[in-house]
Design a protein around this motif. Structure first.
Motif, PDB file in Angstrom:
ATOM      1  N   THR A  68       0.838  -1.203   0.000  1.00 57.97           N
ATOM      2  CA  THR A  68       0.000   0.000   0.000  1.00 57.97           C
ATOM      3  C   THR A  68       0.872   1.253   0.000  1.00 57.97           C
ATOM      4  O   THR A  68       0.627   2.204  -0.762  1.00 57.97           O
ATOM      5  CB  THR A  68      -0.921  -0.007   1.231  1.00 57.97           C
ATOM      6  N   ALA A  69       1.910   1.260   0.829  1.00 58.23           N
ATOM      7  CA  ALA A  69       2.797   2.423   0.909  1.00 58.23           C
ATOM      8  C   ALA A  69       3.552   2.648  -0.398  1.00 58.23           C
ATOM      9  O   ALA A  69       3.684   3.783  -0.865  1.00 58.23           O
ATOM     10  CB  ALA A  69       3.786   2.238   2.062  1.00 58.23           C
ATOM     11  N   VAL A  70       4.052   1.576  -0.998  1.00 58.70           N
ATOM     12  CA  VAL A  70       4.816   1.701  -2.238  1.00 58.70           C
ATOM     13  C   VAL A  70       3.925   2.181  -3.383  1.00 58.70           C
ATOM     14  O   VAL A  70       4.323   3.044  -4.174  1.00 58.70           O
ATOM     15  CB  VAL A  70       5.489   0.364  -2.593  1.00 58.70           C
ATOM     16  N   ALA A  71       2.725   1.627  -3.486  1.00 59.71           N
ATOM     17  CA  ALA A  71       1.812   2.059  -4.552  1.00 59.71           C
ATOM     18  C   ALA A  71       1.537   3.556  -4.447  1.00 59.71           C
ATOM     19  O   ALA A  71       1.564   4.281  -5.450  1.00 59.71           O
ATOM     20  CB  ALA A  71       0.513   1.262  -4.476  1.00 59.71           C
ATOM     21  N   GLU A  78       3.447   5.807  -3.011  1.00 63.35           N
ATOM     22  CA  GLU A  78       4.680   6.540  -3.306  1.00 63.35           C
ATOM     23  C   GLU A  78       4.897   6.668  -4.811  1.00 63.35           C
ATOM     24  O   GLU A  78       5.405   7.696  -5.296  1.00 63.35           O
ATOM     25  CB  GLU A  78       5.867   5.838  -2.657  1.00 63.35           C
ATOM     26  N   LEU A  79       4.518   5.645  -5.566  1.00 56.49           N
ATOM     27  CA  LEU A  79       4.694   5.660  -7.018  1.00 56.49           C
ATOM     28  C   LEU A  79       3.509   6.287  -7.750  1.00 56.49           C
ATOM     29  O   LEU A  79       3.514   6.367  -8.981  1.00 56.49           O
ATOM     30  CB  LEU A  79       4.903   4.220  -7.518  1.00 56.49           C
ATOM     31  N   GLY A  80       2.492   6.703  -7.010  1.00 54.68           N
ATOM     32  CA  GLY A  80       1.317   7.288  -7.641  1.00 54.68           C
ATOM     33  C   GLY A  80       0.456   6.269  -8.354  1.00 54.68           C
ATOM     34  O   GLY A  80      -0.276   6.606  -9.305  1.00 54.68           O
ATOM     35  N   LEU A  81       0.510   5.010  -7.893  1.00 57.15           N
ATOM     36  CA  LEU A  81      -0.265   3.928  -8.493  1.00 57.15           C
ATOM     37  C   LEU A  81      -1.478   3.618  -7.628  1.00 57.15           C
ATOM     38  O   LEU A  81      -1.513   3.975  -6.439  1.00 57.15           O
ATOM     39  CB  LEU A  81       0.608   2.673  -8.618  1.00 57.15           C
ATOM     40  N   PRO A  82      -2.469   2.949  -8.185  1.00 55.93           N
ATOM     41  CA  PRO A  82      -3.619   2.544  -7.364  1.00 55.93           C
ATOM     42  C   PRO A  82      -3.167   1.608  -6.246  1.00 55.93           C
ATOM     43  O   PRO A  82      -2.503   0.598  -6.505  1.00 55.93           O
ATOM     44  CB  PRO A  82      -4.532   1.814  -8.355  1.00 55.93           C
ATOM     45  N   GLY A 112       3.480  -3.631 -15.883  1.00 56.87           N
ATOM     46  CA  GLY A 112       4.612  -2.791 -16.235  1.00 56.87           C
ATOM     47  C   GLY A 112       5.265  -2.038 -15.102  1.00 56.87           C
ATOM     48  O   GLY A 112       6.154  -1.214 -15.347  1.00 56.87           O
ATOM     49  N   HIS A 113       4.875  -2.314 -13.857  1.00 53.82           N
ATOM     50  CA  HIS A 113       5.412  -1.545 -12.726  1.00 53.82           C
ATOM     51  C   HIS A 113       6.273  -2.382 -11.782  1.00 53.82           C
ATOM     52  O   HIS A 113       6.783  -1.852 -10.792  1.00 53.82           O
ATOM     53  CB  HIS A 113       4.270  -0.943 -11.906  1.00 53.82           C
ATOM     54  N   PHE A 114       6.452  -3.654 -12.078  1.00 56.49           N
ATOM     55  CA  PHE A 114       7.000  -4.538 -11.047  1.00 56.49           C
ATOM     56  C   PHE A 114       8.422  -4.178 -10.634  1.00 56.49           C
ATOM     57  O   PHE A 114       8.742  -4.184  -9.439  1.00 56.49           O
ATOM     58  CB  PHE A 114       6.960  -6.000 -11.499  1.00 56.49           C
ATOM     59  N   VAL A 115       9.316  -3.903 -11.578  1.00 57.66           N
ATOM     60  CA  VAL A 115      10.728  -3.679 -11.230  1.00 57.66           C
ATOM     61  C   VAL A 115      10.871  -2.526 -10.238  1.00 57.66           C
ATOM     62  O   VAL A 115      11.531  -2.656  -9.193  1.00 57.66           O
ATOM     63  CB  VAL A 115      11.558  -3.416 -12.498  1.00 57.66           C
ATOM     64  N   GLU A 116      10.253  -1.400 -10.533  1.00 57.29           N
ATOM     65  CA  GLU A 116      10.341  -0.249  -9.632  1.00 57.29           C
ATOM     66  C   GLU A 116       9.609  -0.523  -8.322  1.00 57.29           C
ATOM     67  O   GLU A 116      10.087  -0.168  -7.239  1.00 57.29           O
ATOM     68  CB  GLU A 116       9.757   0.988 -10.314  1.00 57.29           C
ATOM     69  N   PHE A 117       8.464  -1.178  -8.435  1.00 61.35           N
ATOM     70  CA  PHE A 117       7.678  -1.504  -7.247  1.00 61.35           C
ATOM     71  C   PHE A 117       8.482  -2.402  -6.310  1.00 61.35           C
ATOM     72  O   PHE A 117       8.563  -2.144  -5.103  1.00 61.35           O
ATOM     73  CB  PHE A 117       6.378  -2.204  -7.672  1.00 61.35           C
ATOM     74  N   VAL A 149       9.416  -3.020   3.378  1.00 60.03           N
ATOM     75  CA  VAL A 149       8.724  -4.091   4.094  1.00 60.03           C
ATOM     76  C   VAL A 149       9.413  -4.400   5.421  1.00 60.03           C
ATOM     77  O   VAL A 149      10.643  -4.479   5.500  1.00 60.03           O
ATOM     78  CB  VAL A 149       8.616  -5.361   3.210  1.00 60.03           C
ATOM     79  N   ARG A 150       8.613  -4.517   6.463  1.00 59.18           N
ATOM     80  CA  ARG A 150       9.104  -4.878   7.787  1.00 59.18           C
ATOM     81  C   ARG A 150       8.180  -5.944   8.359  1.00 59.18           C
ATOM     82  O   ARG A 150       6.957  -5.816   8.302  1.00 59.18           O
ATOM     83  CB  ARG A 150       9.120  -3.660   8.725  1.00 59.18           C
ATOM     84  N   TYR A 151       8.783  -6.966   8.917  1.00 57.66           N
ATOM     85  CA  TYR A 151       8.011  -8.114   9.387  1.00 57.66           C
ATOM     86  C   TYR A 151       7.868  -8.102  10.901  1.00 57.66           C
ATOM     87  O   TYR A 151       8.691  -7.524  11.615  1.00 57.66           O
ATOM     88  CB  TYR A 151       8.684  -9.415   8.943  1.00 57.66           C
ATOM     89  N   ALA A 152       6.837  -8.748  11.371  1.00 57.97           N
ATOM     90  CA  ALA A 152       6.621  -8.893  12.811  1.00 57.97           C
ATOM     91  C   ALA A 152       6.332 -10.352  13.118  1.00 57.97           C
ATOM     92  O   ALA A 152       5.677 -11.050  12.325  1.00 57.97           O
ATOM     93  CB  ALA A 152       5.456  -8.018  13.270  1.00 57.97           C
ATOM     94  N   GLY A 153       6.818 -10.798  14.256  1.00 61.43           N
ATOM     95  CA  GLY A 153       6.502 -12.151  14.678  1.00 61.43           C
ATOM     96  C   GLY A 153       5.040 -12.259  15.069  1.00 61.43           C
ATOM     97  O   GLY A 153       4.406 -11.272  15.460  1.00 61.43           O
ATOM     98  N   ILE A 154       4.497 -13.439  14.962  1.00 61.40           N
ATOM     99  CA  ILE A 154       3.145 -13.701  15.432  1.00 61.40           C
ATOM    100  C   ILE A 154       3.271 -14.084  16.910  1.00 61.40           C
ATOM    101  O   ILE A 154       3.485 -15.245  17.259  1.00 61.40           O
ATOM    102  CB  ILE A 154       2.457 -14.800  14.593  1.00 61.40           C
ATOM    103  N   GLY A 155       3.208 -13.079  17.759  1.00 54.18           N
ATOM    104  CA  GLY A 155       3.504 -13.288  19.164  1.00 54.18           C
ATOM    105  C   GLY A 155       5.006 -13.344  19.384  1.00 54.18           C
ATOM    106  O   GLY A 155       5.811 -12.988  18.513  1.00 54.18           O
ATOM    107  N   ASP A 156       5.412 -13.805  20.548  1.00 51.96           N
ATOM    108  CA  ASP A 156       6.823 -13.861  20.932  1.00 51.96           C
ATOM    109  C   ASP A 156       7.437 -15.148  20.388  1.00 51.96           C
ATOM    110  O   ASP A 156       7.457 -16.180  21.069  1.00 51.96           O
ATOM    111  CB  ASP A 156       6.956 -13.793  22.457  1.00 51.96           C
ATOM    112  N   ILE A 157       7.930 -15.086  19.166  1.00 53.11           N
ATOM    113  CA  ILE A 157       8.478 -16.278  18.525  1.00 53.11           C
ATOM    114  C   ILE A 157       9.778 -16.728  19.181  1.00 53.11           C
ATOM    115  O   ILE A 157      10.009 -17.928  19.390  1.00 53.11           O
ATOM    116  CB  ILE A 157       8.696 -16.014  17.015  1.00 53.11           C
TER     117      ILE A 157
END
Length: 241
Positions: free
Chosen positions: A45-48, A50-54, A81-86, A94-102
């Motif tokens: 969502t953030a990248v789209a 930032e690039l002015g995409l839907p 046609g947007h994948f490389v830049e995206f 992207v930042r990941y979170a554990g599902i609880g205290d892994i």
């Protein structure tokens, strides 16, 4: 978006195999230990934007997530046609979170002298980043098996049998935990016990259709392996574990 997971049907039975006979707990990574789905939605969502995409709505995101490759997902969300830049911006965001205290979960399992492994379709670099983001590391597991180590990817039975043979694991002494119903089919075909978790996109009904009984489907990985700790701490209940 409404959550389609029916938590009223989540199983609460003890582990599939008695604790005294369980030697290994093997895990899937994405949406089992790490909230990959949520991370992907937030970053995409953030990248789209930032690039002015839907930007994909939650409904549009979940319609293809987990069913198509990432490049195909981006095309479905934002157009072709947007994948490389995206992808370039996505990897930065992207930042990941554990599902609880892994990390805590893995340590508690280790204290029970039960070994742990990871069998995933993520690459070794992805595994390292996701687990570090989640507050732990691959070193907390006895082994990590990625596509580079396997003759076939999950959910193919061969992926599981290859891991079992390489690490000398008797499948009747091991359980595999995953958010994907098809992993249950492959794991059982290899002789493993299986636990399904509802932290991905799949429902109790999906697991049932894939051959996993409701009693072996749980809300999270913590609920799936929690009975290990209950049994270890309560000698009076050991006979039923």
């Amino acid at each position: 978006m409404a959550d389609r997971r029916d938590l009223s049907l989540v199983g609460v039975s003890s582990v599939v195999v008695p604790v005294r006979e369980l030697r290994w707990v093997l895990f899937d990574l994405d949406d089992t230990l790490v909230d990959t789905r949520g991370a992907c939605l937030r970053a995409s969502t953030a990248v789209a934007r930032e690039l002015g995409l839907p930007a994909p709505t939650p409904e549009e995101f979940h319609r293809v997530y987990g069913r198509l490759g990432f490049a195909e997902c981006v095309a479905a969300w934002c157009g072709p046609g947007h994948f490389v830049e995206f992808d370039r911006l996505y990897l930065r965001r992207v930042r990941y979170a554990g599902i609880g205290d892994i990390g805590g979960l893995l340590e508690r399992i280790r204290r029970l002298r039960i070994r742990t492994g990871l069998v995933t379709n993520s690459s070794a670099a992805e595994v390292n980043r996701k687990l570090i983001d989640a507050g732990t590391s691959p070193g907390r597991l006895d082994f990590v098996a990625t596509p580079a180590d396997l003759p076939a990817g999950k959910p193919d039975q061969v992926a599981f049998t290859s891991v079992l043979e390489r690490h000398g694991i008797d499948p009747v002494e091991a359980v595999y935990v995953s958010d994907h119903p098809a992993d249950g089919q492959g794991a059982r075909a290899a002789g493993l016990h299986f636990r399904g978790v509802l932290t991905g996109m799949w429902t109790v009904a999906d697991f049932r259709a894939g051959g996993t009984s409701d009693q072996y489907v749980f809300a999270t990985v913590h609920h799936a392996v929690g009975p290990l700790f209950d049994c270890a701490q309560s000698p009076d209940s050991a006979a039923s574990c």
